[in-house]
Write an enzyme that holds these catalytic residues in place. Sequence first.
Site, PDB file in Angstrom:
ATOM      1  N   GLU A 127       8.332  -5.315  10.308  1.00  0.00           N
ATOM      2  CA  GLU A 127       7.962  -4.767   9.008  1.00  0.00           C
ATOM      3  C   GLU A 127       8.776  -5.411   7.881  1.00  0.00           C
ATOM      4  O   GLU A 127       8.249  -5.653   6.800  1.00  0.00           O
ATOM      5  CB  GLU A 127       8.168  -3.247   8.969  1.00  0.00           C
ATOM      6  CG  GLU A 127       7.283  -2.485   9.924  1.00  0.00           C
ATOM      7  CD  GLU A 127       7.938  -2.224  11.285  1.00  0.00           C
ATOM      8  OE1 GLU A 127       7.560  -1.244  11.926  1.00  0.00           O
ATOM      9  OE2 GLU A 127       8.831  -3.008  11.691  1.00  0.00           O
ATOM     10  N   TYR A 167      16.433   9.583   0.583  1.00  0.00           N
ATOM     11  CA  TYR A 167      17.280   9.066  -0.474  1.00  0.00           C
ATOM     12  C   TYR A 167      16.435   8.099  -1.295  1.00  0.00           C
ATOM     13  O   TYR A 167      15.723   7.270  -0.740  1.00  0.00           O
ATOM     14  CB  TYR A 167      18.475   8.328   0.140  1.00  0.00           C
ATOM     15  CG  TYR A 167      19.244   7.487  -0.846  1.00  0.00           C
ATOM     16  CD1 TYR A 167      20.104   8.084  -1.748  1.00  0.00           C
ATOM     17  CD2 TYR A 167      19.087   6.112  -0.874  1.00  0.00           C
ATOM     18  CE1 TYR A 167      20.807   7.319  -2.660  1.00  0.00           C
ATOM     19  CE2 TYR A 167      19.788   5.340  -1.777  1.00  0.00           C
ATOM     20  CZ  TYR A 167      20.644   5.947  -2.671  1.00  0.00           C
ATOM     21  OH  TYR A 167      21.340   5.196  -3.570  1.00  0.00           O
TER      22      TYR A 167
END
Length: 138
Positions: free
Chosen positions: A58, A127
């Site tokens: 990825e 986050y």
Amino acid sequence: MTTPIRPVDHELVAAAAEVARTRCRGDEHTMAAAARARDGRVITAVNAYHFTGGPCAELVLIGAAAAQGAYELDTVVAVGDRDRGVVPPCGRCRQVLFDYFPALEVIVGNGDRLRAVPVTELLPETYVWADHQLDVSG
């Protein structure tokens, strides 16, 4: 909320599976990824495993897409070599995919239970890396 896999997503799974079958050899390349760019192009990549670590498929895909001028990806999938099928992204990839493409859908599941889910669903209460760049004085 999960969404049913769209027909176009099956093309991504097939593209990643083809790359995994034909390009992943040995221990250095064990995963393939495919993504659909917003303009409809399909971008593919493989991981670069090394004992010191190495980028997942990825992450290589993000660089390959940028090298081809595709900066907006809509959907991504990773497939393992040796017919392992769809493999969900690791935690690091989930965070990076979210940071680069917060509206991205990720194909997960297996067999007839494949589904496309928002990357935010794979990384709840994440986050937000760009927080340090926000202008809060306004």
